[in-house]
Scaffold this motif. Structure first.
Motif, PDB file in Angstrom:
ATOM      1  N   TRP A 225      -2.772   0.988  -8.740  1.00 57.34           N
ATOM      2  CA  TRP A 225      -2.396   0.622  -7.390  1.00 57.34           C
ATOM      3  C   TRP A 225      -2.325  -0.965  -7.485  1.00 57.34           C
ATOM      4  CZ3 TRP A 225      -8.147   2.440  -6.087  1.00 57.34           C
ATOM      5  CH2 TRP A 225      -9.080   1.621  -6.381  1.00 57.34           C
TER       6      TRP A 225
ATOM      7  N   GLU B  40       0.891  10.011  -5.000  1.00 55.96           N
ATOM      8  CA  GLU B  40       1.251  11.197  -4.648  1.00 55.96           C
ATOM      9  C   GLU B  40       1.883  12.014  -5.688  1.00 55.96           C
ATOM     10  OE1 GLU B  40       4.762  13.065  -1.271  1.00 55.96           O
ATOM     11  OE2 GLU B  40       4.341  10.945  -1.678  1.00 55.96           O
TER      12      GLU B  40
ATOM     13  N   TRP C 220      -4.026  12.562   4.982  1.00 59.82           N
ATOM     14  CA  TRP C 220      -2.932  12.596   4.155  1.00 59.82           C
ATOM     15  C   TRP C 220      -3.211  13.145   2.709  1.00 59.82           C
ATOM     16  CZ3 TRP C 220      -2.112  10.596  -1.120  1.00 59.82           C
ATOM     17  CH2 TRP C 220      -0.748  10.333  -1.405  1.00 59.82           C
TER      18      TRP C 220
ATOM     19  N   SER D  27       0.724  -1.240   0.062  1.00 59.74           N
ATOM     20  CA  SER D  27      -0.140   0.074   0.051  1.00 59.74           C
ATOM     21  C   SER D  27       1.011   1.433  -0.042  1.00 59.74           C
ATOM     22  CB  SER D  27      -0.629  -0.066   1.147  1.00 59.74           C
ATOM     23  OG  SER D  27      -0.313   0.120   2.234  1.00 59.74           O
TER      24      SER D  27
ATOM     25  N   ILE E   6      -5.403   2.762   1.056  1.00 59.07           N
ATOM     26  CA  ILE E   6      -3.841   3.462   0.414  1.00 59.07           C
ATOM     27  C   ILE E   6      -3.673   4.538   1.536  1.00 59.07           C
ATOM     28  CG2 ILE E   6      -2.781   4.436  -1.531  1.00 59.07           C
ATOM     29  CD1 ILE E   6      -4.698   2.887  -3.340  1.00 59.07           C
ATOM     30  N   CYS E   7      -4.578   5.407   1.608  1.00 58.08           N
ATOM     31  CA  CYS E   7      -4.311   6.491   2.397  1.00 58.08           C
ATOM     32  C   CYS E   7      -5.643   7.006   3.030  1.00 58.08           C
ATOM     33  CB  CYS E   7      -3.851   7.535   1.429  1.00 58.08           C
ATOM     34  SG  CYS E   7      -5.180   8.054   0.110  1.00 58.08           S
TER      35      CYS E   7
ATOM     36  N   GLN F 196       0.796   4.176  -2.401  1.00 53.03           N
ATOM     37  CA  GLN F 196       0.660   5.821  -1.835  1.00 53.03           C
ATOM     38  C   GLN F 196       1.663   6.531  -2.636  1.00 53.03           C
ATOM     39  OE1 GLN F 196       1.736   7.402   2.521  1.00 53.03           O
ATOM     40  NE2 GLN F 196      -0.362   6.239   2.533  1.00 53.03           N
TER      41      GLN F 196
END
Length: 651
Positions: free
Chosen positions: A141, A21, A51, A13, A46-47, A17
C-alpha cells in the motif's frame, strides 16, 4: 495534475484501493477476510467495510491461532510480512486440511502479505506440502496521509527487521513507496541520503526509475517538493530516546497510537502496563475506550495544540472552554436557533467532545509524569552535554531499583550509554537489576539493543578506569567528549542555555536541550544559497550522500544500470548507483560552488523520509523550521514511533 499537493497526498489511498481490488478479484466470488489486528486501522484508511462487501468479502474475522470454521470456504488472510505470523497462518491452514482433505482441491486459501511476499515464503509452502494449495499475494500500500504534511506507511515491524535483525529484505518496499509518491508529486531535483540503508534505498529507487519507465508519466521535476532527504533512524537515536515536551509527543509516550488513532484508555496507559504490578487483588474493569483521531483536518483543536509545549496546552484548552460557555443560544430568536441547529450545532457538539477528550488526555499526562518530569528533564540535559556522569548514573541506577519500567528504563540506559558511556561494572549492574525484575528470559534484549546500535557494550573490565578515589583531581581534568557530543557540537544541536530557549527554537521540543537532526538538515537545505554551503554546514555528517539532478549531471555517457554493469570498475564510487558520497564532490565544488544550480531551493520545500520511524517531537521541530523560514516541510516514514516503541522492538 494541477491539484494542490495536499489533495494529491490524500489521493494516494485511491492507488492502494485499486491495488487491493485487483488482488481480491483473484480470490474468488464470496470469501471471508481474516485480518491481523494491527492491520485493521491502516486498512480502514484505504477502504471501508461496505467497499469490501462489494468486492466479495462476506464476513470479517480477527486473526486468532484458535480460529475455527468460518462462514465461507474461501479464506483470505491479511497479515504483515512477519515470519512468526506467517507460520501461524500456515499452521491454521494445515489444521483445516487435516480435518477436511477435500479443501486442497478447491484452492480456497489466499494470503495477502503487506508489503510484499518474501522469497522464503514459497519455500515454506513447499516444505509444508501447501504449494499450489495456498496462493500468496503481495500488497504494497502507498504512503498514508495521517495529518497535515505527515505521511506514513504504518509498518511498525520495519525498525526491528532493519536495525535489530539486520534483515533488509523489505528495503525495496521503501523505494517503491517513494517511486509511487514521485509519480504523483514529481521528482525532487535535490536528493540526499544519510545512512547505509538510505543510500541503498536511493540505489533501488534509481533502478525502479529505469526498469519501470513510463512514457505517459510526467518526468519533469516536482513543482511542490524541492529536495528529498532520506535518513536512517540510527543517525539520530537521541531524538527517539529523549522525553518530548510537546503535547503530541507526550500523547505518544502515554497512549497507544495506531495509524493516527489514539486509544484514550486512562486505566491502562503505556507507563502503567510497563511497570511491575504487585497489587494482585485489583481487578481490571472492562470499559469502552474513546478513540481520538489525531488529524488536524477533522480536529481543529488538535491542530492548534499538537506542537505546543505541554505547559501551554491547558491554558489554551481553558480559554476554549470559556468561549463555549459564553455562547448563549437563549437570547437567539426562533429563526436564528433554526440556523444554528442546521449549520453549527453538529460542529459545536463535536468540538465539545474533542475538548473533553483533550482535557482528559492532559489530566492523564499530568498524573502519570508530573512527579518525575523535572528530574528526568534535568538528567537528560546533563547527559546530552556530558556533565555530572556520576549523578546521572545514580539517577538511572535508582530508576532500575525503585521505579523500573520494562521499556523506559532501558531507554534511559541507552541514552546514558550513547551520550556518556557505561563502564563494565555499571553496565553489568543495570543488566542484573533488569533481569532480576523481569526475569532472565529477557537476557537477549541487551544483545538486540547492541545490535541496533542503541546500546554500547563495554568490551573489557580492564579498560574501565576508576578515578573516584583520586579526590578533586577528577574535577580538574579536561572534559572528555565522545563522538555524540563532537558531532552534535559541530551541527549546533546543543544550545548553551537550555532554560532560556523559547518556542522559536526547534530545541523547545526537548525543553531546550537538543535540536533533532532532521530539523538541522531541513534548516540548512531551505536557507542555503549554494550546494557548497550545504556541504560545508553538514560536513560533520560522514555518511551524507547526494543523488538526483546532481548525479545525472555527473554521469559521463553511462545512463543505464546495464551499461554501468558492463563498464564496472572495482572502485567504491562506481558501486554507487542512486547516490554519490558527498566528499567526492569537494574538488568539483571548488570550481563550481553551486553545481547544478539547484540552490536556493525552488520550490522552497523539503520531504524528509525517516527509515525506522519518526517521532512527534521531530515533526514539531520541523514545524518550527517551516514557520521561521517560510518554507514547507513534509515528513514521511514507515511508522510514527516513540522511544518506548524502539525498546519494544528489541524485546
Amino acid at each position: 495534475m494541477d491539484h494542490p499537493l495536499s489533495l494529491k497526498l490524500v489521493s494516494m489511498s485511491l492507488i492502494s484501493q485499486c491495488k487491493l481490488e485487483d488482488i481480491l478479484l483473484q480470490c474468488g466470488d464470496k470469501k471471508d477476510l481474516i485480518i491481523d489486528p494491527m492491520m485493521i486501522k491502516p486498512l480502514e484508511r484505504i477502504c471501508g467495510v461496505s467497499w469490501l462487501r462489494q468486492k466479495g468479502i462476506d464476513k470479517i474475522y480477527k486473526m486468532d491461532p484458535q480460529l475455527g470454521a468460518t462462514a465461507n470456504t474461501n479464506r483470505v488472510y491479511f497479515i504483515p510480512a512477519c515470519i512468526q505470523k506467517y507460520k501461524c497462518v500456515l499452521d491454521q491452514i494445515s489444521s483445516l486440511l487435516s480435518q477436511n482433505t477435500s479443501l486442497a482441491d478447491l484452492k480456497c486459501f489466499h494470503i495477502i502479505i503487506i508489503p510484499k511476499v518474501l522469497g522464503c515464503y514459497d519455500s515454506m509452502l513447499e516444505n509444508r506440502g501447501l504449494y499450489d494449495i495456498v496462493k500468496l499475494h503481495s500488497f504494497s500500500w502507498e504512503l498514508m496521509a495521517l495529518d497535515e504534511q505527515l505521511l506514513s506507511l504504518e509498518l511498525p515491524f520495519i525498525f526491528k527487521q532493519f536495525f535489530v535483525e539486520h534483515n533488509q529484505s523489505l528495503l525495496s518496499s521503501i523505494s517503491m513507496s517513494l517511486w509511487s509518491l514521485f509519480h504523483v508529486t514529481g521528482k525532487p531535483k535535490a536528493v540526499f541520503s544519510l545512512g547505509k540503508l538510505s543510500a541503498s534505498i536511493l540505489d533501488v529507487l534509481e533502478i525502479y526509475n529505469e526498469t519501470y519507465a513510463r512514457d505517459f508519466v510526467n518526468s519533469n521535476s516536482s513543482e511542490e517538493i524541492g529536495a528529498l532527504i532520506v535518513i536512517d533512524r540510527n543517525q539520530d537515536y537521541a531524538s527517539s530516546l529523549l522525553t518530548p515536551a510537546t503535547y503530541s509527543g507526550l500523547l505518544s509516550e502515554i497512549f497507544n497510537i495506531n495509524c493516527g488513532h489514539l486509544d484514550l484508555n486512562v486505566k491502562e496507559t503505556k507507563l502503567k502496563k510497563g511497570k511491575l504490578n504487585f497489587n494482585f487483588e485489583e481487578e481490571a474493569t472492562a470499559s469502552k475506550n474513546v478513540v481520538m483521531t489525531l488529524d488536524s483536518s477533522t480536529d481543529t483543536l488538535y491542530g492548534e495544540i499538537k506542537h505546543r509545549h505541554f505547559s501551554e496546552v491547558l491554558s489554551v484548552l481553558s480559554s476554549k472552554a470559556k468561549l463555549l460557555k459564553n455562547e448563549d443560544i437563549k437570547a437567539l430568536g426562533i429563526q436564528e436557533i433554526k440556523n444554528f441547529v442546521a449549520t453549527k450545532l453538529q460542529q459545536v457538539t463535536m468540538f465539545k467532545q474533542n475538548l473533553v477528550n483533550h482535557v482528559l488526555a492532559c489530566e492523564t499526562i499530568i498524573s502519570e509524569m508530573s512527579n518525575k518530569f523535572e528530574n528526568l528533564k534535568l538528567t537528560e540535559t546533563e547527559m546530552l552535554n556530558n556533565r555530572n556522569k556520576k549523578s546521572n548514573y545514580q539517577f538511572v541506577d535508582e530508576n532500575f531499583g525503585t521505579d523500573i519500567h520494562i521499556y523506559n528504563s532501558l531507554r534511559l540506559m541507552c541514552l546514558l550509554s550513547l551520550t556518556q558511556g557505561l563502564s563494565y561494572d555499571e553496565y553489568n549492574s543495570l543488566v542484573n537489576k533488569y533481569l532480576l525484575a523481569f526475569g532472565y528470559k529477557f537476557l537477549y534484549v541487551f544483545h538486540n539493543l547492541v545490535n541496533a546500535g542503541l546500546l554500547v557494550q563495554p568490551s573489557s573490565p580492564k579498560l574501565s578506569l576508576n578515578i573516584s578515589n583520586l579526590g578533586s583531581l577528577s574535577d580538574r581534568l579536561p572534559k572528555w567528549q565522545n563522538e555524540f557530543q563532537s558531532t552534535a557540537g559541530k551541527l549546533k544541536q546543543l544550545p548553551s542555555q537550555p532554560d532560556k530557549v523559547g518556542n522559536l527554537s526547534p530545541s523547545y521540543v526537548f525543553n531546550g536541550g537538543y535540536v533533532p537532526l532532521v530539523a538541522v538538515i531541513c534548516n540548512v537545505l531551505v536557507t542555503a544559497e549554494s550546494l557548497n554551503e550545504v556541504m560545508t554546514k553538514l560536513s560533520a555528517l560522514t555518511e551524507l550522500k547526494i543523488g538526483g539532478k546532481f548525479l545525472e549531471k555527473m554521469k559521463d555517457g553511462i545512463e543505464t544500470l546495464n551499461e554501468k554493469l558492463s563498464n564496472l570498475k572495482l572502485e567504491s564510487n562506481d558501486l554507487e548507483f542512486g547516490c554519490k558520497d558527498a566528499k567526492s564532490l569537494s574538488k568539483l565544488l571548488k570550481n563550481d560552488p553551486n553545481f547544478g544550480n539547484l540552490f536556493p531551493l525552488k520550490p522552497k520545500s523539503v520531504l524528509v523520509y525517516v527509515v525506522g520511524g519518526v517521532t512527534y517531537a521531530e515533526i514539531a521541530a520541523c514545524d518550527v523550521i517551516q514557520t521561521s523560514t517560510s518554507s514547507k516541510i513534509y515528513i514521511a516514514s514507515d511508522f510514527v514511533a516513540s522511544g518506548s516503541e524502539l525498546m519494544m522492538a528489541s524485546t
